[in-house]
Write an enzyme that holds these catalytic residues in place. Structure first.
Site, PDB file in Angstrom:
ATOM      1  N   HIS A 155      36.554  41.063  50.447  1.00 23.45           N
ATOM      2  CA  HIS A 155      36.731  40.670  49.046  1.00 23.45           C
ATOM      3  C   HIS A 155      37.884  41.463  48.429  1.00 23.45           C
ATOM      4  O   HIS A 155      37.892  42.689  48.526  1.00 23.45           O
ATOM      5  CB  HIS A 155      35.415  41.003  48.335  1.00 23.45           C
ATOM      6  CG  HIS A 155      35.229  40.358  47.025  1.00 23.45           C
ATOM      7  ND1 HIS A 155      34.469  40.933  46.025  1.00 23.45           N
ATOM      8  CD2 HIS A 155      35.674  39.187  46.536  1.00 23.45           C
ATOM      9  CE1 HIS A 155      34.460  40.132  44.979  1.00 23.45           C
ATOM     10  NE2 HIS A 155      35.178  39.063  45.259  1.00 23.45           N
ATOM     11  N   ARG A 168      32.375  38.548  53.840  1.00 26.46           N
ATOM     12  CA  ARG A 168      33.176  38.687  52.624  1.00 26.46           C
ATOM     13  C   ARG A 168      32.939  39.990  51.871  1.00 26.46           C
ATOM     14  O   ARG A 168      33.416  40.165  50.744  1.00 26.46           O
ATOM     15  CB  ARG A 168      32.848  37.514  51.689  1.00 26.46           C
ATOM     16  CG  ARG A 168      33.410  36.210  52.153  1.00 26.46           C
ATOM     17  CD  ARG A 168      34.908  36.118  51.882  1.00 26.46           C
ATOM     18  NE  ARG A 168      35.175  36.002  50.473  1.00 26.46           N
ATOM     19  CZ  ARG A 168      36.148  36.636  49.835  1.00 26.46           C
ATOM     20  NH1 ARG A 168      36.937  37.472  50.473  1.00 26.46           N
ATOM     21  NH2 ARG A 168      36.324  36.455  48.539  1.00 26.46           N
ATOM     22  N   ASP A 188      36.658  28.356  47.402  1.00 24.63           N
ATOM     23  CA  ASP A 188      35.503  29.155  46.972  1.00 24.63           C
ATOM     24  C   ASP A 188      34.562  28.264  46.169  1.00 24.63           C
ATOM     25  O   ASP A 188      34.948  27.736  45.117  1.00 24.63           O
ATOM     26  CB  ASP A 188      36.007  30.330  46.108  1.00 24.63           C
ATOM     27  CG  ASP A 188      34.934  31.378  45.873  1.00 24.63           C
ATOM     28  OD1 ASP A 188      33.742  31.069  46.081  1.00 24.63           O
ATOM     29  OD2 ASP A 188      35.289  32.509  45.475  1.00 24.63           O
ATOM     30  N   HIS A 248      31.889  29.405  44.787  1.00 21.70           N
ATOM     31  CA  HIS A 248      31.297  30.264  43.749  1.00 21.70           C
ATOM     32  C   HIS A 248      29.787  30.052  43.598  1.00 21.70           C
ATOM     33  O   HIS A 248      29.273  30.036  42.477  1.00 21.70           O
ATOM     34  CB  HIS A 248      32.005  30.064  42.407  1.00 21.70           C
ATOM     35  CG  HIS A 248      33.361  30.700  42.360  1.00 21.70           C
ATOM     36  ND1 HIS A 248      33.565  32.057  42.504  1.00 21.70           N
ATOM     37  CD2 HIS A 248      34.587  30.158  42.184  1.00 21.70           C
ATOM     38  CE1 HIS A 248      34.852  32.328  42.417  1.00 21.70           C
ATOM     39  NE2 HIS A 248      35.503  31.201  42.238  1.00 21.70           N
ATOM     40  N   GLU A 271      41.702  38.901  51.330  1.00 23.69           N
ATOM     41  CA  GLU A 271      41.976  38.327  50.001  1.00 23.69           C
ATOM     42  C   GLU A 271      42.868  39.278  49.215  1.00 23.69           C
ATOM     43  O   GLU A 271      42.684  40.497  49.262  1.00 23.69           O
ATOM     44  CB  GLU A 271      40.654  38.121  49.254  1.00 23.69           C
ATOM     45  CG  GLU A 271      40.833  37.504  47.874  1.00 23.69           C
ATOM     46  CD  GLU A 271      39.506  37.347  47.145  1.00 23.69           C
ATOM     47  OE1 GLU A 271      38.514  38.021  47.511  1.00 23.69           O
ATOM     48  OE2 GLU A 271      39.467  36.542  46.204  1.00 23.69           O
ATOM     49  N   HIS A 330      45.557  33.267  45.465  1.00 27.26           N
ATOM     50  CA  HIS A 330      44.746  32.304  44.706  1.00 27.26           C
ATOM     51  C   HIS A 330      45.622  31.263  44.023  1.00 27.26           C
ATOM     52  O   HIS A 330      46.128  31.521  42.929  1.00 27.26           O
ATOM     53  CB  HIS A 330      43.974  33.016  43.607  1.00 27.26           C
ATOM     54  CG  HIS A 330      42.879  33.897  44.110  1.00 27.26           C
ATOM     55  ND1 HIS A 330      41.859  34.344  43.302  1.00 27.26           N
ATOM     56  CD2 HIS A 330      42.629  34.415  45.334  1.00 27.26           C
ATOM     57  CE1 HIS A 330      41.043  35.094  44.003  1.00 27.26           C
ATOM     58  NE2 HIS A 330      41.487  35.167  45.241  1.00 27.26           N
ATOM     59  N   TYR A 344      35.552  28.490  36.085  1.00 30.21           N
ATOM     60  CA  TYR A 344      35.770  29.815  36.646  1.00 30.21           C
ATOM     61  C   TYR A 344      36.490  29.679  37.988  1.00 30.21           C
ATOM     62  O   TYR A 344      36.141  28.841  38.806  1.00 30.21           O
ATOM     63  CB  TYR A 344      34.432  30.538  36.848  1.00 30.21           C
ATOM     64  CG  TYR A 344      34.624  31.953  37.308  1.00 30.21           C
ATOM     65  CD1 TYR A 344      34.979  32.943  36.403  1.00 30.21           C
ATOM     66  CD2 TYR A 344      34.508  32.295  38.649  1.00 30.21           C
ATOM     67  CE1 TYR A 344      35.196  34.243  36.824  1.00 30.21           C
ATOM     68  CE2 TYR A 344      34.721  33.587  39.079  1.00 30.21           C
ATOM     69  CZ  TYR A 344      35.066  34.557  38.160  1.00 30.21           C
ATOM     70  OH  TYR A 344      35.282  35.838  38.576  1.00 30.21           O
TER      71      TYR A 344
HETATM   72  O1  KDG Z   1      33.558  40.144  39.935  1.00 32.72           O
HETATM   73  C1  KDG Z   1      33.501  38.832  40.390  1.00 32.72           C
HETATM   74  C2  KDG Z   1      34.779  38.455  41.079  1.00 32.72           C
HETATM   75  O2  KDG Z   1      35.172  39.474  41.930  1.00 32.72           O
HETATM   76  C3  KDG Z   1      34.622  37.212  41.892  1.00 32.72           C
HETATM   77  O3  KDG Z   1      34.209  36.172  41.087  1.00 32.72           O
HETATM   78  C4  KDG Z   1      35.893  36.828  42.581  1.00 32.72           C
HETATM   79  O4  KDG Z   1      34.793  35.053  43.775  1.00 32.72           O
HETATM   80  C5  KDG Z   1      35.687  35.884  43.708  1.00 32.72           C
HETATM   81  C6  KDG Z   1      36.601  35.980  44.836  1.00 32.72           C
HETATM   82  O5  KDG Z   1      36.380  35.287  45.817  1.00 32.72           O
HETATM   83  O6  KDG Z   1      37.532  36.776  44.743  1.00 32.72           O
HETATM   84 MG    MG Z   2      34.495  34.461  45.858  1.00 32.87          MG
END
Ligand code: KDG
Ligand code: MG
Length: 412
Positions: free
Chosen positions: A322, A293, A220, A222, A349, A122, A159
């Site tokens: 994930h 994912r 991402d 989100h 990831e 990230h 975020y």
């Molecule tokens: O609990 C929520 C997170 O795991 C999430 O927001 C992380 O979006 C995320 C990612 O792609 O890892």
């Molecule tokens: Mg995500």
């Protein structure tokens, strides 16, 4: 081989984790991750109040039968709490079976298809120069693929973006803790999708200028866009050749993906909040997504995740499980064994866990030259230090809530 004990371990070495430890009358033990970020105690109760009493005395060898017994027998199917609890049982039983066989779990899943799992890290920055530094430091650490997130001019904390400088551990993603045993209210952040849509293409332009065309780049969304906004972003990002655009829209609106797909060739990834193969049937059979994912931890375990990836493979979709830090080292190990074994692996990831977390969970997994590997220990390759775990009691912590500039609560 009968199940003698099943213990639910809640610990908070920097962030909260829920782990199930199953021990057999042969003295073998297995671990499963049941962590559901911000709702941890609901899963802990589901396990201790409803599943553990059913497990005691059961045959530990019968993984598929136990999965069906818990899933169908509970009447109330699916949902993140149920599926995280069942995932922990399933994973712990696979761990035991592989230990009994004296093999790393990936051998029982068919053996390895590759030497290691390509991981993405990230990279993020409050502005573009900080982001470029973060990409640089990820490359220096060995990453061969990076997710790119930045702050948006005019907005405060966003975020997915670290609020501390590049190179330090990311602090955005663990849910925020109140400290002192108090229950925190979620932090509230302000979001403006139009400002974001104006800014993101310039971010990818800068990253491609600096790092060239080869580096796989991910992003991402989100869940923050409407379908038409996501279609526009996908088109705007086409010149930058993304590996994927993730969670462009809220996942439960599956028809939205039809609209996005019909407008853009940017590859699409979705599913970190899904918990069942049934969440994917439309998306896969209509070929609306490229990457799956889901996490083993939130999808009912290794057994259904394998099934889901096999289904995805029929429709040309690949894995992209994930892997933020709310997937514990136990959940991550389960994924790494699958990553090694399945044919249609895409990418994994990977966020590094904190040193405190790694004091509690001792893992044989390694990260080298951009590749993750679960190690060669029998089973999953992770043990929990229960004395260390007991030193870190649960602390309530929640993810932030997003509000639009007009004050409306929004997706994030
Ligand atoms: O609990 C929520 C997170 O795991 C999430 O927001 C992380 O979006 C995320 C990612 O792609 O890892
Ligand atoms: Mg995500």
């Amino acid at each position: 081989m009968r199940i003698r004990t099943a213990d639910v371990i809640v610990t908070s070495p920097g962030r909260n984790f829920v782990t199930l430890k199953i021990t057999t009358d042969d003295g073998l033990s297995g671990l499963g991750d049941a962590t559901l970020n911000g709702r941890e105690l609901a899963v802990a109760s589901y396990l201790s109040d409803h599943l553990v009493p059913l497990l005691l005395g059961r045959d530990a060898d019968r993984i598929e039968d136990t999965w069906q017994y818990l899933y169908r027998g509970g009447y109330w199917r699916r949902g993140p709490v149920t599926m995280a609890a069942i995932a922990a049982v399933d994973t712990a039983l696979w761990d035991i079976k592989a230990k009994a066989a004296g093999m790393p779990l990936y051998q029982l899943l068919g053996g390895r298809s590759r030497e290691g799992a390509l991981a993405y890290g990230h990279a993020s920055g409050r502005d573009i120069p900080e982001l470029l530094d973060s990409v640089r430091s990820h490359l220096a650490e060995g990453f061969r693929a990076v997710r790119v997130q930045t702050g948006v001019p005019g907005l405060g904390a966003v975020y997915g973006v670290a609020s501390s400088a590049a190179g330090t551990r990311y602090d955005y993603e663990p849910a925020r803790r109140a400290g002192g045993g108090a229950t925190p209210a979620p932090a509230e952040e302000t979001w403006d999708t139009r400002a974001y849509l104006r800014h993101v293409p310039s971010v990818f332009e800068a990253v491609r200028q600096e790092f060239g065309p080869e580096l796989p780049l991910l992003h991402d969304g989100h869940h923050r866009m409407t379908p038409i906004q996501a279609a526009r972003l996908g088109k705007d990002l086409e010149p930058y050749d993304l590996f994927w655009l993730e969670d462009a829209t809220p996942g439960e609106d599956q028809a939205a993906l039809r609209l996005i797909r019909s407008h853009t060739t940017t590859p699409l990834a979705i599913g970190e909040v899904f918990n069942s193969i049934h969440d994917y049937t439309t998306l896969l059979t209509e070929r609306l997504i490229d990457y799956v994912r889901s996490a083993v931890t939130h999808t009912g375990g290794i057994t259904p995740m394998r099934r889901l990836l096999d289904l995805a493979g029929l429709y040309g979709a690949k894995s992209g499980m994930h892997g933020p830090t709310d997937i514990s080292p136990v959940g991550m190990a389960a994924q790494l064994h699958l990553d090694l074994a399945v044919h249609n692996f895409g990418i994994q990831e990977y966020m590094r866990q904190s040193p405190l977390t790694l004091e509690v969970f001792r893992t044989s997994a390694t990260f080298q030259d951009g590749l993750l590997h679960p190690g060669e220990n029998p089973g999953l390759g992770v043990e929990i230090d229960e004395e260390a775990a007991a030193r870190f009691p649960y602390e309530a912590a929640y993810l932030p809530v997003n509000r639009l500039v007009d004050g409306t609560v929004h997706d994030w």
